[in-house]
Design an enzyme around this catalytic site. Sequence first.
Site, PDB file in Angstrom:
ATOM      1  N   CYS A 115       0.815  -1.224   0.000  1.00 29.45           N
ATOM      2  CA  CYS A 115       0.000   0.000   0.000  1.00 29.45           C
ATOM      3  C   CYS A 115       0.848   1.273   0.000  1.00 29.45           C
ATOM      4  O   CYS A 115       0.370   2.344  -0.368  1.00 29.45           O
ATOM      5  CB  CYS A 115      -0.946   0.009   1.190  1.00 29.45           C
ATOM      6  SG  CYS A 115      -2.110  -1.351   1.166  1.00 29.45           S
ATOM      7  N   HIS A 249      -3.554   7.614   1.614  1.00 25.44           N
ATOM      8  CA  HIS A 249      -3.886   6.241   1.221  1.00 25.44           C
ATOM      9  C   HIS A 249      -5.293   5.948   1.726  1.00 25.44           C
ATOM     10  O   HIS A 249      -5.658   6.319   2.850  1.00 25.44           O
ATOM     11  CB  HIS A 249      -2.874   5.279   1.842  1.00 25.44           C
ATOM     12  CG  HIS A 249      -3.237   3.843   1.667  1.00 25.44           C
ATOM     13  ND1 HIS A 249      -3.621   3.315   0.447  1.00 25.44           N
ATOM     14  CD2 HIS A 249      -3.285   2.799   2.554  1.00 25.44           C
ATOM     15  CE1 HIS A 249      -3.878   2.026   0.595  1.00 25.44           C
ATOM     16  NE2 HIS A 249      -3.690   1.698   1.860  1.00 25.44           N
ATOM     17  N   ASN A 279      -9.981  -0.101  -0.699  1.00 30.89           N
ATOM     18  CA  ASN A 279      -8.521   0.020  -0.618  1.00 30.89           C
ATOM     19  C   ASN A 279      -7.902  -0.600  -1.884  1.00 30.89           C
ATOM     20  O   ASN A 279      -7.941  -1.818  -2.055  1.00 30.89           O
ATOM     21  CB  ASN A 279      -8.032  -0.702   0.645  1.00 30.89           C
ATOM     22  CG  ASN A 279      -6.531  -0.600   0.833  1.00 30.89           C
ATOM     23  OD1 ASN A 279      -5.804  -0.164  -0.061  1.00 30.89           O
ATOM     24  ND2 ASN A 279      -6.054  -1.011   1.989  1.00 30.89           N
TER      25      ASN A 279
HETATM   26  N1  ACO Z   1     -18.682  -8.369   8.221  1.00 34.46           N
HETATM   27  C1  ACO Z   1     -19.300  -8.552   9.398  1.00 34.46           C
HETATM   28  N2  ACO Z   1     -18.640  -8.780  10.547  1.00 34.46           N
HETATM   29  C2  ACO Z   1     -17.303  -8.833  10.491  1.00 34.46           C
HETATM   30  C3  ACO Z   1     -16.596  -8.667   9.290  1.00 34.46           C
HETATM   31  C4  ACO Z   1     -17.331  -8.427   8.140  1.00 34.46           C
HETATM   32  N3  ACO Z   1     -16.746  -8.246   6.929  1.00 34.46           N
HETATM   33  N4  ACO Z   1     -15.272  -8.772   9.554  1.00 34.46           N
HETATM   34  C5  ACO Z   1     -15.151  -8.997  10.873  1.00 34.46           C
HETATM   35  N5  ACO Z   1     -16.376  -9.037  11.435  1.00 34.46           N
HETATM   36  C6  ACO Z   1     -16.713  -9.247  12.842  1.00 34.46           C
HETATM   37  C7  ACO Z   1     -15.636 -10.049  13.558  1.00 34.46           C
HETATM   38  O1  ACO Z   1     -15.840 -11.424  13.362  1.00 34.46           O
HETATM   39  C8  ACO Z   1     -15.845  -9.604  14.990  1.00 34.46           C
HETATM   40  O2  ACO Z   1     -16.932 -10.318  15.517  1.00 34.46           O
HETATM   41  P1  ACO Z   1     -16.917 -10.817  17.059  1.00 34.46           P
HETATM   42  O3  ACO Z   1     -16.852  -9.558  17.866  1.00 34.46           O
HETATM   43  O4  ACO Z   1     -18.214 -11.569  17.192  1.00 34.46           O
HETATM   44  O5  ACO Z   1     -15.686 -11.656  17.190  1.00 34.46           O
HETATM   45  C9  ACO Z   1     -16.286  -8.150  14.854  1.00 34.46           C
HETATM   46  O6  ACO Z   1     -16.731  -7.997  13.505  1.00 34.46           O
HETATM   47  C10 ACO Z   1     -15.164  -7.160  15.131  1.00 34.46           C
HETATM   48  O7  ACO Z   1     -14.022  -7.552  14.399  1.00 34.46           O
HETATM   49  P2  ACO Z   1     -12.684  -6.754  14.487  1.00 34.46           P
HETATM   50  O8  ACO Z   1     -11.652  -7.398  13.624  1.00 34.46           O
HETATM   51  O9  ACO Z   1     -12.360  -6.544  15.922  1.00 34.46           O
HETATM   52  O10 ACO Z   1     -13.139  -5.368  13.832  1.00 34.46           O
HETATM   53  P3  ACO Z   1     -12.407  -3.991  13.804  1.00 34.46           P
HETATM   54  O11 ACO Z   1     -13.218  -2.959  14.464  1.00 34.46           O
HETATM   55  O12 ACO Z   1     -10.959  -4.099  14.199  1.00 34.46           O
HETATM   56  O13 ACO Z   1     -12.441  -3.652  12.248  1.00 34.46           O
HETATM   57  C11 ACO Z   1     -11.017  -3.644  10.344  1.00 34.46           C
HETATM   58  C12 ACO Z   1     -11.785  -4.499  11.330  1.00 34.46           C
HETATM   59  C13 ACO Z   1     -12.012  -2.844   9.539  1.00 34.46           C
HETATM   60  C14 ACO Z   1     -10.249  -4.569   9.416  1.00 34.46           C
HETATM   61  C15 ACO Z   1     -10.076  -2.701  11.090  1.00 34.46           C
HETATM   62  O14 ACO Z   1      -9.323  -3.398  12.044  1.00 34.46           O
HETATM   63  C16 ACO Z   1      -9.140  -1.981  10.161  1.00 34.46           C
HETATM   64  O15 ACO Z   1      -9.544  -1.190   9.354  1.00 34.46           O
HETATM   65  N6  ACO Z   1      -7.851  -2.197  10.284  1.00 34.46           N
HETATM   66  C17 ACO Z   1      -6.884  -1.549   9.424  1.00 34.46           C
HETATM   67  C18 ACO Z   1      -6.467  -2.539   8.475  1.00 34.46           C
HETATM   68  C19 ACO Z   1      -6.445  -2.051   7.061  1.00 34.46           C
HETATM   69  O16 ACO Z   1      -6.992  -1.055   6.679  1.00 34.46           O
HETATM   70  N7  ACO Z   1      -5.783  -2.866   6.271  1.00 34.46           N
HETATM   71  C20 ACO Z   1      -5.670  -2.623   4.889  1.00 34.46           C
HETATM   72  C21 ACO Z   1      -4.310  -2.968   4.423  1.00 34.46           C
HETATM   73  S1  ACO Z   1      -3.098  -2.060   5.243  1.00 34.46           S
HETATM   74  C22 ACO Z   1      -3.395  -0.550   4.845  1.00 34.46           C
HETATM   75  O17 ACO Z   1      -3.737  -0.291   3.727  1.00 34.46           O
HETATM   76  C23 ACO Z   1      -3.237   0.455   5.902  1.00 34.46           C
END
Ligand code: ACO
Length: 326
Positions: A115, A249, A279
């Site tokens: 990224c 980004h 993304n």
């Molecule tokens: N749909 C529905 N529910 C979901 C999904 C989905 N697609 N994905 C996860 N969940 C559920 C999980 O199972 C979890 O359920 P539980 O509480 O019953 O266990 C709940 O949602 C929360 O999951 P988390 O992983 O804790 O969610 P979080 O608030 O951390 O959000 C996310 C996840 C959006 C990926 C976030 O952590 C994030 O944006 N991280 C940055 C990562 C990123 O952007 N990466 C891209 C590549 S790197 C970059 O470009 C910077």
Amino acid sequence: MTNQRVLMTAVGSYLPANVVTNETLSSFVDTDDAWIRRRTGIAQRHLVAEGETTADLAYNAAAKALANVGLTGGDIDLIIIATTTPDNTFPSTATKLQHMIEAKNAIAFDVQAVCAGFVYALDIADAMLQSGRGRRALVVGAESFSKLLDWEDRTTCVLFGDGAGAVVLELADDAGDWGIRSSVLHSDGAYRDILFVDGGPSSNASVGHVRMEGKEVFRHAVEKLASVMDEALSAASMEARDIDWLVPHQANVRIIDAMQKKMGLPSDRVVRTVEQHANTSAASIPLALSAAVDDGRIKNGDVLAMEAIGGGLAWGAALVKFGRPS
Ligand code: ACO
């Protein structure tokens, strides 16, 4: 005394025609529109069609950027494509693009910083032009990121999309304060396990799928982007209030909002395309830049702040006074 600097004189972009909304995604992934919007800000993504490759996306973006500045491939000395999803393991997608645009005199190669690839490629092109390797470069971020997704893993597959953006860079002898004002890069392989692909030629001879510890990546993203932006501002002897547009980004709207707040910028000075594009990895900054230039928000002479972080971890920021002195 001359002030030689590298100008960013044009931009172009391309998105595949196929749009997949969160609703459509929910028909084959265990997810829903409300969750994706609330946690990421994403509403839809563009995905490549069968047979459409990263080089095709790069070609369409590059052709528009060249047309926007009245140049052809023959005018280009250097082509760098930032991509994690090359058409082939080798040769580079950049050499394919070189042939497609008939840039016979260009040096062409790919850069892999996921990224952060666009800010890495920008920095490399800036250094190469300044060191005499030519006067004009094409820097492209192009990704068919959907090819790396595990569609059974809802924690990653909802986040990404495909597309390409390209910029033309030109060395200018009397640039004043125009062009690339500063650029700062960092990497830290200690964090390679929080965001990676579980395949590759020398590990298991497969393409593999994206694996990510989302919360950890989120935490590093906000902290490291804020810090590298401070470094870029300091290197350019600028302050956040000198920035006309933050072109970040586009990974997650919550990361973008956190950066906006840390920099103390008004919300309407931040380009957000994550809702429409998701993304797109290395393509996300030039895609966002192109959208804001095309709709007239970003104008000749505006000062842009760009930042990105991705797998590695690798991250960076660049400050650019966009366009050329008129
Ligand atoms: N749909 C529905 N529910 C979901 C999904 C989905 N697609 N994905 C996860 N969940 C559920 C999980 O199972 C979890 O359920 P539980 O509480 O019953 O266990 C709940 O949602 C929360 O999951 P988390 O992983 O804790 O969610 P979080 O608030 O951390 O959000 C996310 C996840 C959006 C990926 C976030 O952590 C994030 O944006 N991280 C940055 C990562 C990123 O952007 N990466 C891209 C590549 S790197 C970059 O470009 C910077």
